[in-house]
Write a protein that holds these residues in place. Structure first.
Motif, PDB file in Angstrom:
ATOM      1  N   VAL A 133       0.861  -1.189   0.000  1.00  0.00           N
ATOM      2  CA  VAL A 133       0.000   0.000   0.000  1.00  0.00           C
ATOM      3  C   VAL A 133       0.892   1.232   0.000  1.00  0.00           C
ATOM      4  CG1 VAL A 133      -1.822   1.248   1.229  1.00  0.00           C
ATOM      5  CG2 VAL A 133      -1.699  -1.243   1.407  1.00  0.00           C
ATOM      6  N   ILE A 158      -1.721  -1.442  -4.036  1.00  0.00           N
ATOM      7  CA  ILE A 158      -2.783  -0.447  -3.854  1.00  0.00           C
ATOM      8  C   ILE A 158      -2.103   0.909  -3.799  1.00  0.00           C
ATOM      9  CG2 ILE A 158      -4.597   0.399  -2.305  1.00  0.00           C
ATOM     10  CD1 ILE A 158      -4.857  -2.438  -1.216  1.00  0.00           C
ATOM     11  N   CYS A 246      -8.634   3.505   2.937  1.00  0.00           N
ATOM     12  CA  CYS A 246      -7.572   2.759   2.220  1.00  0.00           C
ATOM     13  C   CYS A 246      -7.004   1.621   3.078  1.00  0.00           C
ATOM     14  CB  CYS A 246      -6.439   3.694   1.822  1.00  0.00           C
ATOM     15  SG  CYS A 246      -6.926   4.908   0.592  1.00  0.00           S
TER      16      CYS A 246
END
Ligand code: ATP
Length: 301
Positions: A133, A158, A246
């Protein structure tokens, strides 16, 4: 399998004000407090509280702010991947007005100097099935190199490219790109969130999510659009909502959940956060996220 969150961490000083100041104006806040923030840290904490095994890669200074950051995060996840630099730790000043809107300015010496591939064991630690991420706080060359290294290791990537730097990020190395509505417009020039999401996919991302504040989010996956409504809540402070979204999404994906189900959970987690003060302080607890995830899982059976 771990979720590797690579990004920044800072000391947030939040001032609650009646209104935002005009240029040149000085006035007193109603209150102020220090906390730990930074998009990387916020997302790492949210992911860890979903139960994911989080490794957090970021840079701090060697000053009292760094000690404050370590103390506040030590119970969230392993801090061994923090890099210590002879620089001031990063800081943000956040103004929150009476409507819960925010204005933020950040000092980012550590993040601007941080190269996780050179300074940490990221390259050796990331493996098939892991999740990476990232956000927009590191240099774009560093972000692109990490994303490509993760793809080369068959990890899922991501990217929440906030704050936008204006420099090109390699969307071909991104499985899920997450932007808010303003960023979607700024990146693509398309005012319509669906058009913007399609543009982000056309540029290489496998799937795109545009978060829409009180309207929830739009998910574009395999050419299909899913509009996920927000959970209605009395807004106290929206700062950090995008980060909770997120981090929670990453944690749910690590459980093997589908993207739509993960986004639905992230929307509910973010709603809990906007009903509270602060950024990291507003992040739902492990117990709250477990309950929420159990509910979403039960509803999807
Ligand atoms: P921020 O910068 O404030 O952290 P953001 O601009 O990155 O947030 P938003 O689209 O504002 O992102 O919010 C992220 C998610 O948080 C939304 O998709 C939504 O699920 C939730 N959210 C935000 N505002 C509200 C609200 N007023 N009511 C309910 N949910 C909200």
């Amino acid at each position: 399998m771990p979720v590797h969150v690579v990004g920044n961490v800072c000391v947030d000083t939040t001032f609650r004000v009646d209104r935002f100041p005009q240029p040149g104006e000085t006035f007193n806040a109603r209150s102020h407090m220090d906390g730990v923030g930074g998009k990387g840290a916020n997302q790492a904490v949210a992911a860890a509280r979903t139960g994911a095994d989080v490794r957090f890669f970021a840079a701090v200074g060697t000053d009292p702010a760094a000690a404050f950051i370590r103390e506040r995060l030590k119970n969230e996840f392993d801090l061994r991947q923090l890099s210590a630099k002879p620089l001031p730790s990063d800081r943000s000043t956040i103004l929150v007005n009476q409507d819960g809107e925010n204005l933020i300015v950040s000092g980012i010496d550590c993040a601007a100097d941080f190269d996780p591939l050179r300074e940490t064991g990221l390259l050796n630690l990331i493996a098939h099935g892991d999740i990476l991420v990232m956000q927009g706080n590191l240099k774009s060359t560093v972000t692109n190199a990490c994303l490509r290294a993760a793809k080369a290791a068959s990890a899922t990537t991501i990217l929440n490219p906030s704050p936008l730097s204006g420099e090109a990020l390699d969307l071909a190395a991104v499985d899920v790109v997450i932007v808010n509505q303003g960023e979607a417009f700024e990146t693509t020039g398309k005012p319509d969130p669906e058009d913007a999401a399609r543009d982000l996919v056309r540029r290489g991302a496998k799937a795109a999510i545009v978060t829409l504040g009180a309207a929830g989010c739009l998910l574009l996956e395999d050419g299909a659009v899913d509009l996920i409504p927000a959970v209605k809540v009395a807004v106290v402070d929206t700062s950090g909502a995008g980060d909770i979204f997120c981090g929670c999404l990453a944690g749910c994906l690590m459980k093997g959940w589908r993207l739509a189900q993960s986004a639905r959970t992230a929307v509910a987690a973010a709603a809990l956060a906007v009903g509270r003060r602060g950024t990291l302080e507003a992040c739902p607890s492990r117990v709250e996220l477990e309950k929420l995830m159990n509910t979403v899982e039960a509803e999807s059976l």
